[in-house]
Design an enzyme around this catalytic site. Structure first.
Site, PDB file in Angstrom:
ATOM      1  N   GLU A  50       0.827  -1.214   0.000  1.00  0.00           N
ATOM      2  CA  GLU A  50       0.000   0.000   0.000  1.00  0.00           C
ATOM      3  C   GLU A  50       0.859   1.262   0.000  1.00  0.00           C
ATOM      4  O   GLU A  50       0.517   2.249  -0.652  1.00  0.00           O
ATOM      5  CB  GLU A  50      -0.953  -0.007   1.201  1.00  0.00           C
ATOM      6  CG  GLU A  50      -2.062  -1.055   1.122  1.00  0.00           C
ATOM      7  CD  GLU A  50      -2.973  -0.870  -0.079  1.00  0.00           C
ATOM      8  OE1 GLU A  50      -3.067   0.255  -0.604  1.00  0.00           O
ATOM      9  OE2 GLU A  50      -3.596  -1.860  -0.495  1.00  0.00           O
ATOM     10  N   GLN A  55       0.501   6.780  -5.495  1.00  0.00           N
ATOM     11  CA  GLN A  55       0.945   7.602  -6.631  1.00  0.00           C
ATOM     12  C   GLN A  55       1.946   6.880  -7.539  1.00  0.00           C
ATOM     13  O   GLN A  55       2.750   7.514  -8.213  1.00  0.00           O
ATOM     14  CB  GLN A  55       1.544   8.922  -6.127  1.00  0.00           C
ATOM     15  CG  GLN A  55       0.517   9.827  -5.478  1.00  0.00           C
ATOM     16  CD  GLN A  55       1.085  11.143  -5.025  1.00  0.00           C
ATOM     17  OE1 GLN A  55       1.830  11.212  -4.060  1.00  0.00           O
ATOM     18  NE2 GLN A  55       0.736  12.202  -5.734  1.00  0.00           N
ATOM     19  N   TYR A  95       9.528   9.639  -3.580  1.00  0.00           N
ATOM     20  CA  TYR A  95       8.843   9.870  -2.310  1.00  0.00           C
ATOM     21  C   TYR A  95       9.534   9.101  -1.175  1.00  0.00           C
ATOM     22  O   TYR A  95       8.929   8.273  -0.491  1.00  0.00           O
ATOM     23  CB  TYR A  95       7.372   9.470  -2.407  1.00  0.00           C
ATOM     24  CG  TYR A  95       6.626  10.141  -3.522  1.00  0.00           C
ATOM     25  CD1 TYR A  95       6.131  11.434  -3.367  1.00  0.00           C
ATOM     26  CD2 TYR A  95       6.425   9.501  -4.745  1.00  0.00           C
ATOM     27  CE1 TYR A  95       5.445  12.067  -4.396  1.00  0.00           C
ATOM     28  CE2 TYR A  95       5.754  10.135  -5.780  1.00  0.00           C
ATOM     29  CZ  TYR A  95       5.269  11.401  -5.598  1.00  0.00           C
ATOM     30  OH  TYR A  95       4.595  12.026  -6.610  1.00  0.00           O
ATOM     31  N   TYR A 133      -6.214   5.794   5.371  1.00  0.00           N
ATOM     32  CA  TYR A 133      -6.332   4.873   4.242  1.00  0.00           C
ATOM     33  C   TYR A 133      -5.516   3.603   4.458  1.00  0.00           C
ATOM     34  O   TYR A 133      -6.040   2.488   4.316  1.00  0.00           O
ATOM     35  CB  TYR A 133      -5.893   5.527   2.933  1.00  0.00           C
ATOM     36  CG  TYR A 133      -5.736   4.492   1.844  1.00  0.00           C
ATOM     37  CD1 TYR A 133      -6.853   3.906   1.254  1.00  0.00           C
ATOM     38  CD2 TYR A 133      -4.474   4.031   1.459  1.00  0.00           C
ATOM     39  CE1 TYR A 133      -6.717   2.905   0.308  1.00  0.00           C
ATOM     40  CE2 TYR A 133      -4.336   3.035   0.504  1.00  0.00           C
ATOM     41  CZ  TYR A 133      -5.455   2.478  -0.076  1.00  0.00           C
ATOM     42  OH  TYR A 133      -5.328   1.488  -1.014  1.00  0.00           O
ATOM     43  N   ASP A 151      -9.040   5.933  -0.754  1.00  0.00           N
ATOM     44  CA  ASP A 151      -7.972   6.631  -1.472  1.00  0.00           C
ATOM     45  C   ASP A 151      -8.586   7.409  -2.634  1.00  0.00           C
ATOM     46  O   ASP A 151      -9.810   7.542  -2.732  1.00  0.00           O
ATOM     47  CB  ASP A 151      -6.893   5.649  -1.947  1.00  0.00           C
ATOM     48  CG  ASP A 151      -7.404   4.676  -3.010  1.00  0.00           C
ATOM     49  OD1 ASP A 151      -8.623   4.673  -3.301  1.00  0.00           O
ATOM     50  OD2 ASP A 151      -6.576   3.927  -3.566  1.00  0.00           O
ATOM     51  N   CYS A 212     -18.513   2.667 -18.340  1.00  0.00           N
ATOM     52  CA  CYS A 212     -19.778   2.422 -17.641  1.00  0.00           C
ATOM     53  C   CYS A 212     -20.471   1.146 -18.118  1.00  0.00           C
ATOM     54  O   CYS A 212     -21.167   0.479 -17.343  1.00  0.00           O
ATOM     55  CB  CYS A 212     -20.709   3.626 -17.808  1.00  0.00           C
ATOM     56  SG  CYS A 212     -20.086   5.127 -17.010  1.00  0.00           S
ATOM     57  N   CYS A 215     -19.359  -1.677 -15.980  1.00  0.00           N
ATOM     58  CA  CYS A 215     -19.364  -1.445 -14.533  1.00  0.00           C
ATOM     59  C   CYS A 215     -20.375  -2.348 -13.831  1.00  0.00           C
ATOM     60  O   CYS A 215     -21.564  -2.366 -14.201  1.00  0.00           O
ATOM     61  CB  CYS A 215     -19.689   0.015 -14.242  1.00  0.00           C
ATOM     62  SG  CYS A 215     -19.720   0.402 -12.477  1.00  0.00           S
TER      63      CYS A 215
END
Length: 365
Positions: A50, A55, A95, A133, A151, A212, A215
């Site tokens: 996670e 990102q 990061y 999260y 998230d 969609c 979905c």
């Protein structure tokens, strides 16, 4: 189909909620991607995945994840590892504060919780680097607890499912989304449901041109029924990227190049890098880096030659780098613990951020 507003979440249509739970869980069971962190319920491995996935694209994360758990297979291994080794395993993901917090968190778990990630929501949130999260993801996936994991992907799904027109970049909107999660995450199989939300946002309910027609919760989606799925979520424009002009030095001592360790705080903290200096307007090209080498490291160079440009983009920052070949002067004496001379073959032994690796890879020597 009703639009919902803050405070309405306890009054959600239970038929709608049950439909979302059933359809999404079934869809995830049949359609989810086979990923290495989904082959385990180990909370340590799920925690690592996670943190890496924040990102960063899934395809990029897979080899890093496999390499990381091979080097640090247990919480104790990570807690006891030298920071330099941990940063090296993270090199290229960016990061770096995340992996520092991950290691700090591992030390806390080992020292205060006997190496076991706590199962209590309030306890797990005390661990460095674990926010709402990550806490929800670990508790629901590893321990099968009905805790939301909200998230960016999940916020996008919720904004469309419930026609939420609040700005998802604002903290208060995230808080509202977490309240929705508390209502819709089922007690039965919350792991598959939460992962289904994440997977739906990644594969189907995408930022642009959502699919969609594929979905599983189309019939429950407020935005799709109103034809506004492409207008949601609402998100303020990104902050403009700040551009910084840098001079970067390749200082050579025979076949060895100079690298230096960056300060312990700030951007790219504690990583090995090439010497650099912000390029001031009106200064002679190359003069800024010459001054920094002299004043900060006691290094005198001559025969400075421009060789090429390089660029690197961070989240809100772009480096435009002018790279200079610099010959070490015979006058200098180097006695600095934060400086190393290394051959290009030895570079791989050091944790060097991508921005500077881009420069090193362009060297023709």
């Amino acid at each position: 189909m009703a639009m919902y507003r803050a405070g309405d979440w306890d009054n959600l249509d239970q038929v709608k909620v049950l439909g979302i739970q059933r359809e999404l869980t079934d869809w995830y069971g049949k359609n989810h991607r086979k990923l290495p962190w989904r082959e385990t319920s180990d909370p340590y491995y799920i925690w690592i995945s996670e943190v890496m996935l924040q990102q960063t694209r899934v395809d990029t994360v897979i080899p890093y994840f496999l390499n990381f758990i091979e080097k640090f297979p247990t919480m104790e291994d990570l807690a006891q590892a030298h920071e330099e080794e941990v940063l090296k395993a993270w090199e290229g993901l960016g990061y770096y504060s995340r992996v520092r917090n991950l290691q700090r968190g591992a030390k806390v778990v080992v020292e205060q919780y006997g190496g076991q990630v706590p199962k209590d929501l309030q306890e797990i949130k005390k661990i460095p680097g674990i926010g709402p999260y990550t806490a929800g993801a670990v508790l629901s996936i590893a321990y099968d607890q009905a805790v939301p994991a909200v998230d960016g992907n999940v916020m996008r799904v919720f904004s469309r499912l419930f026609c939420i027109e609040d700005d998802i970049s604002e903290g208060k909107t995230r808080s509202e989304m977490e309240k929705i999660g508390c209502v819709v995450v089922p007690r039965e199989n919350p792991s598959s449901f939460n992962q289904g939300l994440m997977e739906l946002g990644a594969l189907i309910c995408t930022p642009t041109s959502p699919k969609c027609n594929a979905c599983p919760v189309y019939d429950q989606c407020c935005a799709a029924q109103r034809g506004i799925q492409n207008k949601l979520p609402i998100k303020k424009k990104k902050q403009a990227v700040k551009e910084v002009e840098l001079e970067v030095a390749l200082v050579w001592n025979d076949d060895k190049v100079l690298i230096m360790k960056r300060p312990e705080d700030g951007l790219l903290a504690s990583l090995w890098a090439l010497p650099s200096a912000v390029r001031e307007k009106g200064w002679e090209p190359g003069s800024n880096i010459i001054e920094v080498l002299d004043e900060e490291y006691g290094i005198i160079v001559d025969d400075i030659t421009y060789v090429f440009d390089a660029q690197h983009v961070f989240t809100h920052l772009k480096w435009n780098m002018k790279v200079y070949d610099c010959k070490l002067s015979s006058k200098v004496v180097l006695e600095y613990p934060q400086v190393q001379w290394v051959t290009l073959d030895e570079i791989g032994n050091y944790a060097i951020p991508t921005a500077f690796m881009k420069v090193l890879r362009k060297i023709n020597r």
